[in-house]
Design an enzyme around this catalytic site. Structure first.
Site, PDB file in Angstrom:
ATOM      1  N   THR A 175       3.659  -3.924   6.331  1.00 52.35           N
ATOM      2  CA  THR A 175       2.776  -4.259   7.438  1.00 52.35           C
ATOM      3  C   THR A 175       2.044  -5.483   6.923  1.00 52.35           C
ATOM      4  OG1 THR A 175       2.459  -1.912   7.929  1.00 52.35           O
ATOM      5  CG2 THR A 175       0.822  -3.374   8.810  1.00 52.35           C
ATOM      6  N   SER A 205       4.063   2.664  16.244  1.00 56.48           N
ATOM      7  CA  SER A 205       3.445   2.402  14.938  1.00 56.48           C
ATOM      8  C   SER A 205       1.928   2.577  15.000  1.00 56.48           C
ATOM      9  CB  SER A 205       3.771   0.967  14.525  1.00 56.48           C
ATOM     10  OG  SER A 205       2.982   0.566  13.443  1.00 56.48           O
TER      11      SER A 205
END
Ligand code: GLY
Length: 312
Positions: A175, A205
């Protein structure tokens, strides 16, 4: 007020090669310097966060924008969110495809009536805004997916850190994130991801939820790691609320990361508070974060076996 900045490029399990560490360090420090220069020149926290996310999304080393991992059906779908701490306003896009900077769509939605869009709505928004069609796939990500496909999908997640040299053996924790404090004392946080890799179509997510990205006038947090673990801990919002209720940023990290470890979560987080305190925490082995204190740039790349939480 002295601006502060912290960014991350994911969490993981190992940093195998020194050359790999140096390459990641160079990339992270370069982005920190570029974004901090803007903050020092008077950019707002949200402007700095958007710029930082764009630069990280453009770097194929990290699992967001260009270099995003592929989902189980071989497609790339990305998620991103922006939280303006001063306005305490969250916006984001979930599972958007074929755009270069998912964070730009999240930023646009800050001023709209509808703040979070899913896949179809995100595609419509990209079309409305005239975003050029962009393919974020890289050869490395395609190779990983093809290898997995030939292995009959036995792996649960993609390797998401290394581009070229194997600095992380396995991950799925990739990320990117940016948290900034500007000269006016305003905080903002942004997070963007290609997801877990090999996930089921439609999986959502944490990066486009307040669990993974949250800020208010008191603190701002961006998370990385396994999205399901971050959601179950509601980590970003939990840390921010603990600071709002009177804990220091370090105490809020310590309590929240201790709970996450007890619950056997695999995650990391970075954050700032309104006084300029900088903190990070992880239950994973490594956290790819770098920060600017106003006096110097440093990072967490070799911060291992030093407890759950670090401060600067
Ligand atoms: N933390 C990124 C994801 O799990 O999607």
């Amino acid at each position: 007020m002295q601006p502060k900045l912290i960014i991350h490029g994911g969490a993981g399990s190992s940093l195998k090669s020194k050359g790999g560490i140096q390459a990641v360090r160079q990339d992270l420090h370069g982005i920190v310097q570029d974004v901090y220069d803007r903050l020092a020149a008077g950019a707002s926290a949200t402007e700095a966060v958007i710029l930082g996310c764009q630069l990280l999304e453009d770097n194929p080393r990290f699992n967001a924008g260009t270099g995003s991992v592929l989902q189980s059906d071989g497609q790339i779908r990305m998620s991103a969110s922006l939280m303006d701490g001063a306005a305490q306003r969250f916006s984001g896009v979930i599972n958007v495809a074929r755009v270069q900077h998912p964070i730009d769509l999240a930023a646009y939605l800050q001023q709209e009536q509808d703040h979070v869009l899913s896949d179809y709505g995100s595609a419509e928004l990209a079309r409305l805004l005239g975003c050029p069609v962009y393919d974020p796939a890289t050869d490395l990500r395609l190779q990983e997916w093809l290898e997995e496909r030939s292995g009959n999908f036995t792996r649960e997640m993609a390797g998401v850190v290394a581009e070229g040299e194997p600095i992380a053996s396995e991950a799925g924790r990739g990320t990117i994130g940016v948290v900034a404090l500007d000269q006016e004392g305003r905080l903002a946080a942004g997070t963007s991801t290609g997801g877990k890799g090999f996930e089921r179509m439609g999986r959502v997510s944490d990066s486009a939820m307040p669990a993974g990205n949250y800020a208010n006038p008191q603190a701002g947090i961006s998370c990385t790691g396994i999205g399901e673990d971050i959601i179950d801990e509601c980590l970003a919002a939990k840390i921010v609320i603990r600071v709002t209720d009177g804990l220091s940023l370090a105490q809020a990290f310590e309590r929240s990361l201790t709970e996450a470890q007890q619950n056997q979560r695999d995650l990391g987080a970075i954050g700032l508070d309104r006084t300029g305190a900088i903190a990070w925490g992880k239950t994973s082995e490594i956290l790819l974060a770098a920060y600017h204190t106003g006096a110097r740039i440093d990072d967490t790349l070799e911060w291992v076996n030093q407890g759950l939480v670090g401060t600067a």
